[in-house]
Design a protein around this motif. Structure first.
Motif, PDB file in Angstrom:
ATOM      1  N   GLU A 154       0.844  -1.178   0.000  1.00 51.72           N
ATOM      2  CA  GLU A 154       0.000   0.000   0.000  1.00 51.72           C
ATOM      3  C   GLU A 154       0.894   1.248   0.000  1.00 51.72           C
ATOM      4  OE1 GLU A 154      -2.628   0.604   3.371  1.00 51.72           O
ATOM      5  OE2 GLU A 154      -4.019   1.720   2.119  1.00 51.72           O
ATOM      6  N   TYR A 285       5.271   1.809   9.524  1.00 51.77           N
ATOM      7  CA  TYR A 285       3.918   2.110  10.006  1.00 51.77           C
ATOM      8  C   TYR A 285       3.679   1.487  11.385  1.00 51.77           C
ATOM      9  CZ  TYR A 285       3.180   3.537   5.219  1.00 51.77           C
ATOM     10  OH  TYR A 285       3.288   4.174   4.019  1.00 51.77           O
ATOM     11  N   GLY A 286       2.530   1.853  11.969  1.00 49.61           N
ATOM     12  CA  GLY A 286       2.130   1.206  13.210  1.00 49.61           C
ATOM     13  C   GLY A 286       1.627  -0.189  12.893  1.00 49.61           C
ATOM     14  N   GLY A 287       0.756  -0.254  11.891  1.00 48.65           N
ATOM     15  CA  GLY A 287       0.225  -1.540  11.476  1.00 48.65           C
ATOM     16  C   GLY A 287      -0.204  -1.486  10.030  1.00 48.65           C
ATOM     17  N   GLU A 289      -2.869  -3.706   7.423  1.00 51.67           N
ATOM     18  CA  GLU A 289      -3.949  -4.690   7.487  1.00 51.67           C
ATOM     19  C   GLU A 289      -3.862  -5.796   6.440  1.00 51.67           C
ATOM     20  OE1 GLU A 289      -4.005  -1.524   6.507  1.00 51.67           O
ATOM     21  OE2 GLU A 289      -5.507  -1.128   4.973  1.00 51.67           O
ATOM     22  N   HIS A 313      -7.705  -1.327  15.215  1.00 51.04           N
ATOM     23  CA  HIS A 313      -7.765  -0.635  13.924  1.00 51.04           C
ATOM     24  C   HIS A 313      -7.542  -1.621  12.771  1.00 51.04           C
ATOM     25  CE1 HIS A 313      -7.039   2.894  11.228  1.00 51.04           C
ATOM     26  NE2 HIS A 313      -6.272   2.022  10.591  1.00 51.04           N
ATOM     27  N   GLU A 314      -6.456  -2.372  12.840  1.00 49.81           N
ATOM     28  CA  GLU A 314      -6.142  -3.284  11.728  1.00 49.81           C
ATOM     29  C   GLU A 314      -7.201  -4.380  11.604  1.00 49.81           C
ATOM     30  OE1 GLU A 314      -4.143  -1.899   9.924  1.00 49.81           O
ATOM     31  OE2 GLU A 314      -3.083  -0.647  11.376  1.00 49.81           O
ATOM     32  N   HIS A 317     -10.159  -3.113   9.688  1.00 48.66           N
ATOM     33  CA  HIS A 317      -9.963  -3.089   8.229  1.00 48.66           C
ATOM     34  C   HIS A 317     -10.467  -4.376   7.556  1.00 48.66           C
ATOM     35  CE1 HIS A 317      -7.948   0.572   7.040  1.00 48.66           C
ATOM     36  NE2 HIS A 317      -6.964   0.439   7.896  1.00 48.66           N
ATOM     37  N   GLU A 336      -9.647   4.595   5.524  1.00 44.99           N
ATOM     38  CA  GLU A 336      -9.090   4.936   6.831  1.00 44.99           C
ATOM     39  C   GLU A 336     -10.062   5.667   7.766  1.00 44.99           C
ATOM     40  OE1 GLU A 336      -6.591   3.518   7.864  1.00 44.99           O
ATOM     41  OE2 GLU A 336      -5.637   2.828   6.016  1.00 44.99           O
ATOM     42  N   TYR A 401      -7.743  10.156   7.894  1.00 45.41           N
ATOM     43  CA  TYR A 401      -8.141   9.421   9.097  1.00 45.41           C
ATOM     44  C   TYR A 401      -9.098  10.262   9.941  1.00 45.41           C
ATOM     45  CZ  TYR A 401      -4.205   6.220   8.244  1.00 45.41           C
ATOM     46  OH  TYR A 401      -3.343   5.311   7.703  1.00 45.41           O
TER      47      TYR A 401
HETATM   48  N1  BES Z   1      -3.325   0.960   6.004  1.00 43.83           N
HETATM   49  C1  BES Z   1      -2.692   1.738   6.994  1.00 43.83           C
HETATM   50  C2  BES Z   1      -1.222   1.922   6.770  1.00 43.83           C
HETATM   51  C3  BES Z   1      -0.851   2.539   5.433  1.00 43.83           C
HETATM   52  C4  BES Z   1      -1.531   3.623   4.941  1.00 43.83           C
HETATM   53  C5  BES Z   1       0.184   2.032   4.704  1.00 43.83           C
HETATM   54  C6  BES Z   1      -1.188   4.173   3.707  1.00 43.83           C
HETATM   55  C7  BES Z   1       0.536   2.579   3.479  1.00 43.83           C
HETATM   56  C8  BES Z   1      -0.164   3.655   2.977  1.00 43.83           C
HETATM   57  C9  BES Z   1      -2.920   1.149   8.397  1.00 43.83           C
HETATM   58  O1  BES Z   1      -4.154   0.545   8.557  1.00 43.83           O
HETATM   59  C10 BES Z   1      -2.915   2.291   9.367  1.00 43.83           C
HETATM   60  O2  BES Z   1      -3.736   3.132   9.251  1.00 43.83           O
HETATM   61  N2  BES Z   1      -1.998   2.263  10.330  1.00 43.83           N
HETATM   62  C11 BES Z   1      -1.925   3.261  11.371  1.00 43.83           C
HETATM   63  C12 BES Z   1      -2.665   2.754  12.583  1.00 43.83           C
HETATM   64  C13 BES Z   1      -3.264   3.795  13.467  1.00 43.83           C
HETATM   65  C14 BES Z   1      -4.145   4.760  12.751  1.00 43.83           C
HETATM   66  C15 BES Z   1      -4.011   3.149  14.600  1.00 43.83           C
HETATM   67  C16 BES Z   1      -0.470   3.515  11.684  1.00 43.83           C
HETATM   68  O3  BES Z   1       0.387   2.874  11.029  1.00 43.83           O
HETATM   69  O4  BES Z   1      -0.150   4.327  12.509  1.00 43.83           O
END
Ligand code: BES
Ligand code: ZN
Length: 626
Positions: A154, A285-287, A289, A313-314, A317, A336, A401
């Protein structure tokens, strides 16, 4: 590209302006990935065999997204027979740096009528510049004895692994056959089906199936020397050897989060298995999905489950994003914003309104900071950004977000929680397995409200969708996220700012949930002008930032506070932190705050250490530190 052939253009009105592929003419249905790794050379190679069906039988070429990998062979597969096909690569495309260099395959002129389906096999090999993969040296892992690799597709990085219609509009069934030598484990975002060991080559071959159609950005591979801990019947966690027990404890609530989402959305978890993979420190990233295999940063291993909202969160998704998918990256908030809404709905159901509102407040502060950083007039401050010709990741901030969440929260507040829950259920049910833009939701909402809500028509007239979607800058609508926990944080913040912090306050602070600590520190950063030497020293000494063990969410904010209030007594700790974690949410603001205080030192530090960061993090950090 041979002479005389035109470069591929993207129609600004196309459904997805981030892809070169002709997915409107030819539909990608299924891909079979074969992949093997060469760790010392840092390459992924193999073949991708795709089954397409014609939408437009007059199509003469198949255009796929591609950015980086070398293409060795393209073949048409008919029954058991394979015929080579000619192809060109549009190397000088005007968007080659952002969107890549499309692969153009000449389709065969069939003698009789064209078949309904086409099966095309492409041999590929990546090189060390591949931005969708990070290969880690042994020293960059916990064991220091084994290599590690992981992908991050992604938003549009799948095309850096192999050629594909790299658009979330085209959902595909995926199978993967992955090969690696013992004792490595090669993981894929799907369900493991078969596993065999070849003694001669010392290689393990694992077959995975993803039987729910997914967009290309959810294709995920990772490989390392791993251990596994089961959390519940359907949940578990992979980690590097040695971290399994810690991770199992940290993520124990996974099952509870899945059940809460299932109940709220009225639909069982479709994907059967939910596994997590804890990545090495450089995961940006934090996570993420990835289906059946959420990737997470090791910074979540706080020891007290206090950062598990990322897991909620994940998991969310699995419905919002992976079942109902944004059809292009202008509608990224449809993934998001809805997922933040679900994450906070889970918090509301499990921990109450107060915690949910506190999370919304923390998010709101983050949003204001990001808008300030982007500039109020930036296209990335609205829910419908103009991303023509650019890599959608360039504008990655909390805007989709938090503004997305706020719109949904507003829509919920107009009609009440019960009716809104029914709408969410209808929404998932109607658009599962599909890719949509926000109008899909708008229609479900309007339809429901008209039919079921008292004075529905009047309520609908109140909603200015256009304004919500297209307004730039700070949110125009003011929410009151009432939270006693938030009030406590502000009260203690004011006490310190007024010079009255005392040693009794330490216990209060230590006992707070991470979210309250974060809101407290964000409040102080917001009032950084008032953080003079006395205030600063008192905070530092009373709350014990030099020797107390606080988690990375907390330390990241403390470092920002320290640097932004123009103190350099934490620079050594900051350096250590920046080498311990590669999550952009932390390293970007900490690096940039340090840069404001010590431009030369921070740039030199980045220059000598940049190779430890993920290619994406490196690119974002270079924007300022180059
Ligand atoms: N899908 C995203 C991470 C992402 C977004 C990767 C755009 C590449 C491009 C993931 O679900 C996400 O939002 N992660 C957040 C978690 C938080 C909002 C709880 C993060 O990584 O901080
Ligand atoms: Zn997300």
């Amino acid at each position: 590209m041979t002479e005389g052939q035109k470069s591929i253009k993207i129609d600004p009105k196309s459904e997805d302006i981030s892809t070169f592929s002709n997915f409107h003419q030819i539909k990608q249905k299924k891909v079979e990935i074969f992949a093997t790794l060469d760790f010392p050379k840092k390459t992924l190679s193999g073949s991708i065999t795709t089954t397409f069906s014609y939408i437009d039988k007059t199509s003469k070429e198949l255009i796929l997204d591609l950015k980086g990998p070398k293409i060795q062979k393209v073949e048409l597969i008919e029954n058991e027979k394979s015929t080579p096909l000619t192809f060109t690569i549009d190397l000088n495309n005007e968007f080659k740096d952002s969107l890549g260099t499309p692969l153009i395959i000449k389709l065969p002129e069939f003698q009789n009528e064209k078949p309904d389906e086409l099966k095309i096999k492409i041999d590929y090999i990546t090189d060390e510049n591949c931005t969708g993969i990070q290969f880690l040296e042994k020293e960059q892992t916990i064991s220091k004895q084994y290599y590690f690799m992981f992908t991050q597709c992604e938003a549009i990085q799948c095309r850096t692994l192999f050629p594909i219609q790299d658009t979330p509009s085209a959902k595909i069934l995926v199978e993967a056959i992955l090969e690696v030598e013992k004792p490595y484990k090669f993981l894929f975002g799907g369900i493991e089906k078969e596993n065999s060991y070849n003694e001669k080559t010392n290689k393990i071959i694992t077959k995975y199936i993803q039987k729910i159609p997914i967009p290309s950005y959810l294709i995920a591979l990772a490989c390392g020397n791993l251990e596994y801990r089961k959390i519940s019947e359907r949940c578990g966690v992979y980690t590097e050897i040695g971290l399994g027990d810690k991770a199992k404890y940290e993520f124990e609530d996974s099952e509870k989060f899945i059940e809460t989402a299932e109940n709220y959305l009225g639909r069982k978890y479709d994907w059967e298995i939910y596994n997590l993979l804890v990545l090495p420190f450089s995961f940006p990233y934090g996570g993420m999905e990835n289906p059946n295999l959420t990737f997470v940063t090791p910074s979540l291993l706080a020891g007290d489950k206090s950062l598990s909202n990322v897991i909620a969160h994940e998991i969310s998704h699995s419905w919002t994003g992976n079942l109902v998918t944004n059809k292009n990256w202008k509608n990224f908030w449809v993934n998001e914003g809805f997922t933040i809404f679900m994450e906070r709905k889970i918090a509301e159901i499990l921990y109450g309104d107060d915690m949910k509102n506190l999370e919304s407040l923390v998010g709101y502060e983050g949003l204001l900071k990001d808008i300030e950083m982007l500039g109020e007039d930036s296209t990335y401050t609205c829910l419908n950004p103009d991303i023509y010709g650019v890599d959608p990741d360039d504008g990655f901030t909390t805007v989709p977000y938090e503004k997305g969440f706020q719109l949904l929260y507003y829509l919920e507040s107009l009609i009440g929680k019960n009716d809104f829950q029914n709408i969410m259920k209808n929404y998932i049910d109607k658009f599962k397995f599909l890719s949509i833009d926000y109008n899909g939701f708008k229609n479900v909402y309007e339809d429901y409200v008209k039919k079921n809500v008292n004075k529905g028509e009047e309520i609908l007239k109140e909603i200015d969708w256009e304004k919500w979607i297209n307004s730039k800058g700070k949110p125009f609508y003011k929410f009151n996220f009432e939270s006693k926990l938030g009030d406590d944080a502000v009260k203690l913040g004011d006490k310190f700012l007024n010079g009255n912090g005392s040693s009794d306050d330490k216990k209060i602070f230590v006992d707070w949930h991470t979210n309250v600590k974060m809101y407290f520190l964000k409040y102080l950063i917001k009032n950084i002008d008032k953080v003079n030497n006395d205030v600063y020293n008192k905070l530092k000494d009373v709350l014990g930032f030099k020797n107390e063990h606080y988690n990375m969410e907390v330390m990241n904010l403390w470092f920002q506070l320290s640097l932004k209030s123009k103190h350099d007594d934490f620079v050594e700790e900051v350096k250590k932190f920046l080498l311990e974690i590669g999550r952009l949410k932390f390293v970007r603001p900490v690096f940039f705050s340090w840069y404001e205080l010590q431009p030369k030192e921070s740039k030199e530090f980045f220059e000598s250490n940049k190779m430890v960061y993920h290619p994406f993090a490196r690119r974002i950090l270079s924007m300022k530190l180059k």
